[in-house]
Design a protein around this motif. Structure first.
Motif, PDB file in Angstrom:
ATOM      1  N   PRO A 114       0.826  -1.210   0.000  1.00 55.27           N
ATOM      2  CA  PRO A 114       0.000   0.000   0.000  1.00 55.27           C
ATOM      3  C   PRO A 114       0.864   1.265   0.000  1.00 55.27           C
ATOM      4  CG  PRO A 114      -0.074  -1.071   2.133  1.00 55.27           C
ATOM      5  CD  PRO A 114       0.637  -2.013   1.221  1.00 55.27           C
ATOM      6  N   LEU A 115       0.378   2.266  -0.725  1.00 57.13           N
ATOM      7  CA  LEU A 115       1.075   3.545  -0.872  1.00 57.13           C
ATOM      8  C   LEU A 115       0.212   4.661  -0.295  1.00 57.13           C
ATOM      9  CD1 LEU A 115       3.254   5.465  -2.129  1.00 57.13           C
ATOM     10  CD2 LEU A 115       1.895   5.381  -4.248  1.00 57.13           C
ATOM     11  N   VAL A 116       0.819   5.493   0.540  1.00 54.35           N
ATOM     12  CA  VAL A 116       0.191   6.714   1.046  1.00 54.35           C
ATOM     13  C   VAL A 116       0.991   7.898   0.503  1.00 54.35           C
ATOM     14  CG1 VAL A 116      -0.298   8.106   3.089  1.00 54.35           C
ATOM     15  CG2 VAL A 116      -0.712   5.636   3.125  1.00 54.35           C
ATOM     16  N   ILE A 117       0.305   8.884  -0.060  1.00 56.54           N
ATOM     17  CA  ILE A 117       0.965  10.085  -0.583  1.00 56.54           C
ATOM     18  C   ILE A 117       0.440  11.289   0.177  1.00 56.54           C
ATOM     19  CG2 ILE A 117       1.412  11.535  -2.594  1.00 56.54           C
ATOM     20  CD1 ILE A 117       0.836   9.105  -4.366  1.00 56.54           C
ATOM     21  N   THR A 118       1.361  12.080   0.725  1.00 55.81           N
ATOM     22  CA  THR A 118       0.995  13.331   1.390  1.00 55.81           C
ATOM     23  C   THR A 118       1.411  14.499   0.507  1.00 55.81           C
ATOM     24  OG1 THR A 118       1.215  12.407   3.611  1.00 55.81           O
ATOM     25  CG2 THR A 118       1.350  14.798   3.406  1.00 55.81           C
ATOM     26  N   GLN A 119       0.470  15.404   0.238  1.00 51.71           N
ATOM     27  CA  GLN A 119       0.747  16.592  -0.569  1.00 51.71           C
ATOM     28  C   GLN A 119       0.979  17.786   0.340  1.00 51.71           C
ATOM     29  OE1 GLN A 119       1.192  16.779  -3.850  1.00 51.71           O
ATOM     30  NE2 GLN A 119       1.503  18.994  -3.856  1.00 51.71           N
ATOM     31  N   HIS A 120       2.155  18.391   0.217  1.00 48.21           N
ATOM     32  CA  HIS A 120       2.507  19.572   1.000  1.00 48.21           C
ATOM     33  C   HIS A 120       2.473  20.842   0.150  1.00 48.21           C
ATOM     34  CE1 HIS A 120       3.949  16.925   4.216  1.00 48.21           C
ATOM     35  NE2 HIS A 120       4.542  16.225   3.270  1.00 48.21           N
ATOM     36  N   ALA A 121       3.070  20.768  -1.031  1.00 52.11           N
ATOM     37  CA  ALA A 121       3.262  21.966  -1.849  1.00 52.11           C
ATOM     38  C   ALA A 121       1.940  22.477  -2.407  1.00 52.11           C
ATOM     39  CB  ALA A 121       4.216  21.670  -3.006  1.00 52.11           C
ATOM     40  N   PRO A 122       1.773  23.797  -2.473  1.00 57.71           N
ATOM     41  CA  PRO A 122       0.604  24.371  -3.131  1.00 57.71           C
ATOM     42  C   PRO A 122       0.844  24.436  -4.636  1.00 57.71           C
ATOM     43  CG  PRO A 122       1.999  26.121  -2.386  1.00 57.71           C
ATOM     44  CD  PRO A 122       2.677  24.837  -1.966  1.00 57.71           C
ATOM     45  N   PHE A 123      -0.117  24.952  -5.354  1.00 59.79           N
ATOM     46  CA  PHE A 123       0.112  25.251  -6.770  1.00 59.79           C
ATOM     47  C   PHE A 123       1.006  26.490  -6.818  1.00 59.79           C
ATOM     48  CE2 PHE A 123      -0.608  26.963 -10.953  1.00 59.79           C
ATOM     49  CZ  PHE A 123      -0.705  25.842 -11.748  1.00 59.79           C
ATOM     50  N   VAL A 124       2.184  26.343  -7.385  1.00 61.16           N
ATOM     51  CA  VAL A 124       3.176  27.416  -7.368  1.00 61.16           C
ATOM     52  C   VAL A 124       2.902  28.387  -8.509  1.00 61.16           C
ATOM     53  CG1 VAL A 124       5.622  27.980  -7.491  1.00 61.16           C
ATOM     54  CG2 VAL A 124       4.876  25.860  -6.364  1.00 61.16           C
ATOM     55  N   VAL A 125       2.779  29.658  -8.182  1.00 58.93           N
ATOM     56  CA  VAL A 125       2.544  30.685  -9.200  1.00 58.93           C
ATOM     57  C   VAL A 125       3.905  31.151  -9.723  1.00 58.93           C
ATOM     58  CG1 VAL A 125       1.396  32.850  -9.736  1.00 58.93           C
ATOM     59  CG2 VAL A 125       0.449  31.345  -7.985  1.00 58.93           C
ATOM     60  N   TYR A 126       4.471  30.366 -10.632  1.00 61.16           N
ATOM     61  CA  TYR A 126       5.759  30.731 -11.232  1.00 61.16           C
ATOM     62  C   TYR A 126       5.588  31.975 -12.098  1.00 61.16           C
ATOM     63  CZ  TYR A 126       7.521  26.119  -9.892  1.00 61.16           C
ATOM     64  OH  TYR A 126       7.912  25.006  -9.182  1.00 61.16           O
ATOM     65  N   PRO A 127       6.633  32.802 -12.211  1.00 56.59           N
ATOM     66  CA  PRO A 127       6.546  33.960 -13.110  1.00 56.59           C
ATOM     67  C   PRO A 127       6.281  33.568 -14.560  1.00 56.59           C
ATOM     68  CG  PRO A 127       8.438  34.154 -11.643  1.00 56.59           C
ATOM     69  CD  PRO A 127       7.896  32.773 -11.460  1.00 56.59           C
ATOM     70  N   SER A 128       6.789  32.408 -14.955  1.00 52.35           N
ATOM     71  CA  SER A 128       6.632  31.945 -16.336  1.00 52.35           C
ATOM     72  C   SER A 128       5.255  31.312 -16.548  1.00 52.35           C
ATOM     73  CB  SER A 128       7.725  30.927 -16.674  1.00 52.35           C
ATOM     74  OG  SER A 128       7.424  30.231 -17.855  1.00 52.35           O
ATOM     75  N   ARG A 129       4.527  31.831 -17.524  1.00 51.93           N
ATOM     76  CA  ARG A 129       3.218  31.236 -17.861  1.00 51.93           C
ATOM     77  C   ARG A 129       3.394  29.806 -18.342  1.00 51.93           C
ATOM     78  NH1 ARG A 129      -0.586  34.533 -21.886  1.00 51.93           N
ATOM     79  NH2 ARG A 129      -0.416  35.966 -20.103  1.00 51.93           N
ATOM     80  N   MET A 130       4.492  29.552 -19.055  1.00 52.15           N
ATOM     81  CA  MET A 130       4.730  28.205 -19.560  1.00 52.15           C
ATOM     82  C   MET A 130       4.911  27.216 -18.397  1.00 52.15           C
ATOM     83  SD  MET A 130       7.721  26.783 -22.105  1.00 52.15           S
ATOM     84  CE  MET A 130       9.008  26.977 -20.868  1.00 52.15           C
ATOM     85  N   LEU A 131       5.694  27.618 -17.366  1.00 53.82           N
ATOM     86  CA  LEU A 131       5.877  26.732 -16.227  1.00 53.82           C
ATOM     87  C   LEU A 131       4.566  26.487 -15.488  1.00 53.82           C
ATOM     88  CD1 LEU A 131       9.266  27.876 -14.636  1.00 53.82           C
ATOM     89  CD2 LEU A 131       8.785  25.753 -15.866  1.00 53.82           C
ATOM     90  N   ARG A 132       3.759  27.529 -15.381  1.00 47.20           N
ATOM     91  CA  ARG A 132       2.460  27.337 -14.720  1.00 47.20           C
ATOM     92  C   ARG A 132       1.594  26.373 -15.515  1.00 47.20           C
ATOM     93  NH1 ARG A 132       2.775  33.039 -14.350  1.00 47.20           N
ATOM     94  NH2 ARG A 132       1.035  33.308 -15.806  1.00 47.20           N
ATOM     95  N   GLY A 133       1.641  26.474 -16.828  1.00 44.30           N
ATOM     96  CA  GLY A 133       0.866  25.566 -17.662  1.00 44.30           C
ATOM     97  C   GLY A 133       1.343  24.129 -17.554  1.00 44.30           C
TER      98      GLY A 133
END
Length: 377
Positions: A114-133
């Protein structure tokens, strides 16, 4: 129980997820369980193996050049994760998009672990639109795939909760919430005598306010802005703790700023106790672990007003915020905030009580172990 722990980095690489994972590693072991931890070998001079700690080779160019902490693993990582999954009764991976998490998501169902995944990071608002996409597409595809292969998905922060609900698209009843904790017996307020002794030992002037920054030296963390602000506040002292892609671009020492590449837990505690405030001009945070540690140390926190976690804390009189602007404007705002020491002390006292009530490391470990035992039963 045999527990496999998987992260993108581990100490001596400095970051919030690494610190959370270290807390889990130590807590699981203290509770009598066997734990093996696999992560990237960053920095390169870190040992490949250190007891039950395993570091695998990686390509870390995305962090170095783009401030995207996503190391790329090769065949060594594939082999180590398979070995870990075959050994473990359950695997606990941190965050959805990292290579180790994806490899665990591939191997765990095949080997019936069994695998448990914990999410810590938020959606990062990078300056680059491409990175956000790219990030949005990755959460909708790879993130959703990994979550679908997990026996349980956990939100470790409010930002992580938003990612799981909105970026990945998981229904709320699919998400467990186990907030991150800190050692509130270790991170404690100093006595006046201890504070004076530490300031003298650390070479910090008693007649100047000291602002502390702890985090990766990366654009998103605001490391460059700390240095820029320091040039507008010559009457303050600044201490920066961390390593990262901006190391070569930031001065190691100026008349009122010094950099510390890394710090042990004890050294970091001493800095919390010696400083006058934690300054965190970062963007796109979930709920930084350094903020929790500072609050537990009764160290006032000053953060950007645009950050959701900071606004929520400020509304509850648990931190102070300043609006985004150029370095001169932000320096003026920070000077004004620091000009109310009585208010800062009152706020820090309230934050201390909040930390003791809400940030229990023992609660985090207890709830995590209960979840791992439940999915492995």
């Amino acid at each position: 129980m045999r527990i496999g722990l998987v992260t993108h980095y581990m100490p001596p690489h400095l970051g919030g997820v690494e610190m959370v994972a270290r807390t889990l590693y130590e807590g699981y072991r203290a509770a009598g369980h066997e734990v093996r931890w696999v992560a990237s070998r960053v920095p390169r001079d870190a040992p490949r193996r250190d007891g039950d700690l395993v570091r695998v080779g990686c390509v870390n160019l995305a962090e170095r050049f783009l401030d995207v902490p996503v190391p790329v693993w090769g065949l060594e990582g594939v082999a180590e994760i398979r070995r870990l999954v075959a050994w473990a009764d359950a695997v606990h991976a941190q965050d959805l998009l990292y290579a180790g998490t994806t490899l665990a998501a591939l191997w765990c169902p095949a080997l019936r672990t069994p695998l448990v995944i914990t999410q810590h990071a938020p959606f990062v608002v990078y300056p680059s639109r491409m990175l956000r996409g790219i990030q949005a597409a990755a959460y909708r595809s790879l993130g959703r795939f990994n979550a679908g292969r997990a026996a349980a998905v956990v939100a470790g922060t409010e930002g992580g909760q938003r990612v799981l609900e909105h970026a990945v698209g998981l229904p709320p009843d699919r998400i467990r919430r186990i907030g991150n904790g800190v050692n509130t017996d270790f991170f404690v307020p100093p006595s006046p005598t201890t504070r004076a002794r530490l300031r003298q030992a650390l070479g910090l002037r008693a007649d100047r306010p000291v602002l502390l920054f702890v985090g990766r030296l990366a654009p998103r963390k605001g490391a460059r802005r700390v240095w820029e602000v320091s040039t507008h506040l010559p009457g303050f002292e600044f201490v920066m703790v961390g390593r990262g892609p901006l190391e070569g671009d930031l001065p190691e020492r100026t008349p009122n700023l010094r950099r510390v590449a890394g710090a042990s837990a004890e050294s970091l505690r001493d800095l919390y106790q010696a400083a006058d405030a934690l300054l965190l001009p970062s963007r796109g945070e979930g709920f930084p672990l350094v903020v929790q540690e500072a609050m537990a140390s009764a160290l006032p926190v000053i953060a950007r007003a645009e950050e959701p976690y900071a606004r929520a804390l400020a509304d509850a009189f648990l931190c102070r915020v300043f609006p985004e602007g150029d370095a001169a404007a932000e320096a003026t705002a920070i000077r004004a905030l620091m000009g109310d020491p009585a208010g800062l002390r009152a706020m820090a006292g309230r934050a201390l009580e909040h930390a003791r009530e809400r940030f229990s490391r023992e609660r985090q470990i207890r709830e995590s172990l209960a979840l791992l035992a439940g999915v492995s039963a």
